[in-house]
Design a protein around this motif. Structure first.
Motif, PDB file in Angstrom:
ATOM      1  N   ASN A  63      -3.965 -10.146  -2.229  1.00 20.76           N
ATOM      2  CA  ASN A  63      -3.251  -9.390  -1.206  1.00 20.76           C
ATOM      3  C   ASN A  63      -1.836  -9.038  -1.654  1.00 20.76           C
ATOM      4  O   ASN A  63      -1.299  -8.003  -1.281  1.00 20.76           O
ATOM      5  N   LYS A  64      -1.237  -9.905  -2.462  1.00 15.88           N
ATOM      6  CA  LYS A  64       0.108  -9.627  -2.951  1.00 15.88           C
ATOM      7  C   LYS A  64       0.077  -8.842  -4.255  1.00 15.88           C
ATOM      8  O   LYS A  64       1.046  -8.190  -4.620  1.00 15.88           O
ATOM      9  N   ALA A  65      -1.040  -8.902  -4.979  1.00 16.88           N
ATOM     10  CA  ALA A  65      -1.145  -8.173  -6.239  1.00 16.88           C
ATOM     11  C   ALA A  65      -1.260  -6.673  -5.987  1.00 16.88           C
ATOM     12  O   ALA A  65      -0.657  -5.867  -6.687  1.00 16.88           O
TER      13      ALA A  65
END
Length: 142
Positions: A63-65
């Protein structure tokens, strides 16, 4: 040299210790074995999981990548600075993983040679009538 007094004591078996629980807790606390050999060889135990994966060019949290662009209510536009990309110090790990993933997949849904021979023998001798052969579908002779 003489030993310090009171330091030698024979080992006694601890009857009140639950060995099963002791081994289970030791297994839980031990570091897990990394199955992927490429990642395992490049792993640095002194660093955290997030730091190790970032150095290899991998992401811990998908999700943060890949950031999800949120819709914003129209308002003031503020200059947002793009955060700096993390430095990939071990790109060979990513290259090896991509090369391994691009290889064709091996088919592993074949039966054993002796089972194939047995089924062939039963079909040749009895045909499609499985009731005569004693219900050989799903049963092994061994």
């Amino acid at each position: 040299m003489p030993k310090a007094k009171g330091k030698t004591r024979r080992q006694k078996f601890g009857y009140n210790v639950n060995r099963k629980r002791l081994n289970r807790n030791a297994r839980r606390k031990a570091a897990p074995r990394i199955e992927c050999s490429h990642i395992r060889h490049a792993w640095d135990h002194a660093k955290s999981v997030r730091q190790n994966l970032a150095e290899m060019g991998l992401a811990m949290d998908p999700n943060k990548a890949v950031p999800f662009r949120k819709r914003k209510v129209k308002g003031m536009e503020v200059d947002t600075e793009a955060r700096p990309k993390e430095l990939v110090r071990k790109p060979y790990v990513l290259n090896e993983l991509e090369a391994e993933a691009s290889l064709p997949e091996k088919k592993g849904n074949t039966l054993s040679r002796d089972l194939i021979d047995y089924v062939r023998y039963m079909v040749e001798s009895h045909g499609e009538d499985y009731k005569v052969s004693g219900g050989w579908l799903g049963r092994h002779p061994w």
